[in-house]
Scaffold this motif. Structure first.
Motif, PDB file in Angstrom:
ATOM      1  N   SER A  45       0.827  -1.201   0.000  1.00 30.14           N
ATOM      2  CA  SER A  45       0.000   0.000   0.000  1.00 30.14           C
ATOM      3  C   SER A  45       0.860   1.249   0.000  1.00 30.14           C
ATOM      4  CB  SER A  45      -0.923  -0.009   1.220  1.00 30.14           C
ATOM      5  OG  SER A  45      -1.816  -1.099   1.165  1.00 30.14           O
ATOM      6  N   THR A  48       1.946   2.068  -3.263  1.00 29.72           N
ATOM      7  CA  THR A  48       0.783   2.663  -3.922  1.00 29.72           C
ATOM      8  C   THR A  48       0.814   2.440  -5.429  1.00 29.72           C
ATOM      9  OG1 THR A  48       1.859   4.817  -4.173  1.00 29.72           O
ATOM     10  CG2 THR A  48       0.597   4.452  -2.169  1.00 29.72           C
ATOM     11  N   THR A 172      -6.106  -1.024   4.782  1.00 33.02           N
ATOM     12  CA  THR A 172      -5.298  -0.783   3.596  1.00 33.02           C
ATOM     13  C   THR A 172      -5.317  -1.979   2.652  1.00 33.02           C
ATOM     14  OG1 THR A 172      -3.319  -1.536   4.766  1.00 33.02           O
ATOM     15  CG2 THR A 172      -3.755   0.820   4.775  1.00 33.02           C
ATOM     16  N   PHE A 175      -8.404  -1.627   0.412  1.00 29.67           N
ATOM     17  CA  PHE A 175      -8.166  -0.596  -0.598  1.00 29.67           C
ATOM     18  C   PHE A 175      -7.173  -1.084  -1.646  1.00 29.67           C
ATOM     19  CE2 PHE A 175      -9.293   3.390   2.134  1.00 29.67           C
ATOM     20  CZ  PHE A 175     -10.623   2.973   2.135  1.00 29.67           C
ATOM     21  N   LEU A 178      -8.747  -2.979  -4.474  1.00 30.13           N
ATOM     22  CA  LEU A 178      -9.418  -2.105  -5.438  1.00 30.13           C
ATOM     23  C   LEU A 178      -8.422  -1.473  -6.403  1.00 30.13           C
ATOM     24  CD1 LEU A 178     -12.045  -0.334  -3.141  1.00 30.13           C
ATOM     25  CD2 LEU A 178     -12.477  -2.081  -4.887  1.00 30.13           C
ATOM     26  N   GLU A 179      -7.269  -1.050  -5.894  1.00 29.92           N
ATOM     27  CA  GLU A 179      -6.319  -0.403  -6.794  1.00 29.92           C
ATOM     28  C   GLU A 179      -5.667  -1.408  -7.743  1.00 29.92           C
ATOM     29  OE1 GLU A 179      -2.471   1.138  -5.236  1.00 29.92           O
ATOM     30  OE2 GLU A 179      -3.381   0.801  -3.266  1.00 29.92           O
ATOM     31  N   CYS A 308     -11.539   4.085  -8.006  1.00 31.69           N
ATOM     32  CA  CYS A 308     -10.574   3.139  -7.412  1.00 31.69           C
ATOM     33  C   CYS A 308      -9.246   3.828  -7.142  1.00 31.69           C
ATOM     34  CB  CYS A 308     -10.366   1.945  -8.344  1.00 31.69           C
ATOM     35  SG  CYS A 308     -11.733   0.766  -8.378  1.00 31.69           S
ATOM     36  N   LEU A 311      -9.496   6.081  -4.074  1.00 31.01           N
ATOM     37  CA  LEU A 311      -9.386   5.278  -2.849  1.00 31.01           C
ATOM     38  C   LEU A 311      -7.951   4.824  -2.623  1.00 31.01           C
ATOM     39  CD1 LEU A 311     -12.612   3.060  -3.055  1.00 31.01           C
ATOM     40  CD2 LEU A 311     -12.142   4.907  -1.436  1.00 31.01           C
ATOM     41  N   ALA A 312      -7.250   4.497  -3.722  1.00 26.35           N
ATOM     42  CA  ALA A 312      -5.858   4.076  -3.598  1.00 26.35           C
ATOM     43  C   ALA A 312      -4.993   5.197  -3.036  1.00 26.35           C
ATOM     44  CB  ALA A 312      -5.317   3.638  -4.962  1.00 26.35           C
ATOM     45  N   ASN A 315      -5.625   5.422   0.585  1.00 23.23           N
ATOM     46  CA  ASN A 315      -4.922   4.282   1.169  1.00 23.23           C
ATOM     47  C   ASN A 315      -3.432   4.589   1.320  1.00 23.23           C
ATOM     48  OD1 ASN A 315      -4.431   1.607   2.004  1.00 23.23           O
ATOM     49  ND2 ASN A 315      -4.032   0.948  -0.085  1.00 23.23           N
TER      50      ASN A 315
END
Length: 471
Positions: A45, A48, A172, A175, A178-179, A308, A311-312, A315
């Motif tokens: 995360s 990222t 995290t 999330f 999703l990413e 998405c 949200l990333a 996160n």
């Protein structure tokens, strides 16, 4: 070598100095509460992948065009050598201080202090750089000011950073799923709408002014490597979390290397797909990935991917605040500051998190959202490269004296690996813009002055690197 203190000796120093933020019995330690899965989720995360893909990579497309994927690939190969250094040093010296604890122990306290300053620059700048991209990806729903939105994301991440680390690992993790989905959708659409073949990845072209095509030179690629190193930089989070990882001698190396491999795939594959799928060179150089996704599919898919990514980014902010607060906490525990500052930054909250240090990195991060983005990118690239350079120097010294026999993960091809890494990173630094070098160099000079006037004269009571005990 520096003066580093195991817990017993650090306790004696703590007892002898009235300004210590530690208890008389033991230096404050963070709780070992996460295993390799939680650590990998947090570390991934912090890399990222999706937010880096959508926020940082478009800037590379703008300057490198079709050479972007090649530059990131070269940066990822260099990061393998960096990851080897982090894995060995992180298992040899598992401390929340991360780079500075490792370098101080092996290369001396001044070198460790300079690494701390560079890492502090990185950890303070990267979160707002990512956070400012949130507004662009909320556009399908609402139009927001990038700086104000970024500041809001930083404050939200700060509040989340005050929670228990185990809870944050699962937040995290959700999330992160999703990413990864968003990055996968982009890769699938790009490959299925390809306008050029694999040869385009080495065509070294970028759209110039007036509709002309410019050639990307080798020097431009070398210059772009500073940002490319930043693209996968978050794998070092495993080292920062080593004090909270169960069985760090084994799990730190596994987390570092696995995270680098996974994040490289998540970032590089969509970059290749975008390069092949862009309808023309101008669209690729423009770097508007959301518009490309919408053109390849429809507005609904474009909106889904954008949300998405938003949200990333949130996160990423949460994980980076968690990481950065641990660095500041560890510096206070090791007495880097005047006594009142050490006392405040070493405070732990009800959830076991360093709450004052969390606020101290989150709030300034919100303020940095109002600084010029190009300056933040440039200073970050120089700082990351310089930090990696000093870590490589420490890795070169990691098998001297007692450290030669310490149980730790050991990198292959030592000392060739760190020697080559030092040479390459030093060359990359020489190719960066003068203004970014001056900003970073000025900060390092001020830090050196602080060392000379405050820390060094108090070497018996300041900047004492304490190494936590393993459970």
């Amino acid at each position: 070598m520096t003066d580093t203190l195991p817990t017993a000796e650090a306790a004696a120093v703590s007892e002898a100095t009235s300004d210590s933020p530690q208890s008389p019995q033991h230096p404050r330690q963070l709780k070992r509460s996460i295993g390799i899965v939680g650590g990998t989720l947090l570390t991934l995360s912090c890399v990222t992948p999706a937010s880096t893909l959508f926020v940082v990579v478009p800037d590379l497309f703008g300057s490198l065009g079709t050479a972007t994927a090649l530059t990131i690939a070269i940066g990822s190969v260099l990061c393998i050598a960096v990851a080897f250094c982090y894995s060995e040093l992180g298992t040899l010296i598992p401390s929340a201080g991360g780079e500075y604890a490792m370098v101080s122990t092996l290369a001396g306290r001044l070198a460790g202090w300079l690494v701390f300053v560079l890492s502090l620059l990185v950890v303070m700048i990267v979160p707002p750089v990512i956070a400012m991209g949130t507004a662009d990806y909320l556009t399908p729903i609402v139009h927001l000011n990038p700086s104000m939105t970024g500041a809001g994301v930083m404050l939200l991440a700060t509040l989340a950073g005050l929670l228990d680390l185990r809870a944050n690992a699962w937040i995290t993790g959700i999330f992160l799923v999703l990413e990864v989905i968003a990055a996968g959708v982009v890769a699938l659409l790009g490959f299925t709408h390809g306008h050029r073949g694999l040869g385009s990845l080495t065509s070294m072209q970028v759209a110039g002014t007036g509709g002309h095509t410019d050639t990307v030179t080798a020097m431009l690629v070398v210059s772009g490597l500073a940002i490319a190193l930043f693209v996968t930089q978050g794998f070092s989070t495993a080292v920062y979390l080593s004090e909270e990882l169960e069985n760090p001698r084994r799990n730190v190396a596994r987390t570092v290397l696995a995270t680098l491999a996974i994040s490289t795939v998540i970032i590089l594959v969509p970059v290749v797909a975008i390069t092949m799928g862009a309808s023309n060179l101008s669209e690729l150089t423009g770097g508007d990935i959301t518009s490309m996704v919408t053109a390849w599919s429809n507005s609904a898919v474009g909106t889904f991917v954008s949300l998405c990514v938003a949200l990333a980014i949130i996160n990423a902010g949460i994980v980076m605040v968690i990481q950065n607060s641990r660095v500041l906490f560890a510096s206070a525990r090791d007495k880097a500051w005047p006594a009142p500052v050490n006392m405040v930054f070493s405070k732990l909250g009800r959830f076991g998190s360093p709450w004052v240090a969390t606020l101290a990195v989150g709030i300034p991060g919100a303020i940095l959202c109002f600084v010029n983005l190009d300056t933040l990118y440039g200073v970050t690239g120089v700082s990351v490269t310089g930090m990696y350079l000093l870590v490589a120097v420490a890795a070169l010294l990691s098998r001297r004296g007692n450290h030669r026999h310490t149980h730790a993960w050991r990198m292959p091809l030592w000392p060739t690996m760190p020697i080559l890494l030092i040479a390459v990173l030093a060359y990359i630094l020489t190719q960066q813009e003068t203004s970014y070098l001056l900003w970073t160099g000025g900060t390092v000079a001020a830090a050196t002055l602080y060392w000379a006037l405050y820390l060094r004269p108090r070497r018996d009571t300041r900047w004492l690197i304490s190494l936590p005990e393993e459970d």
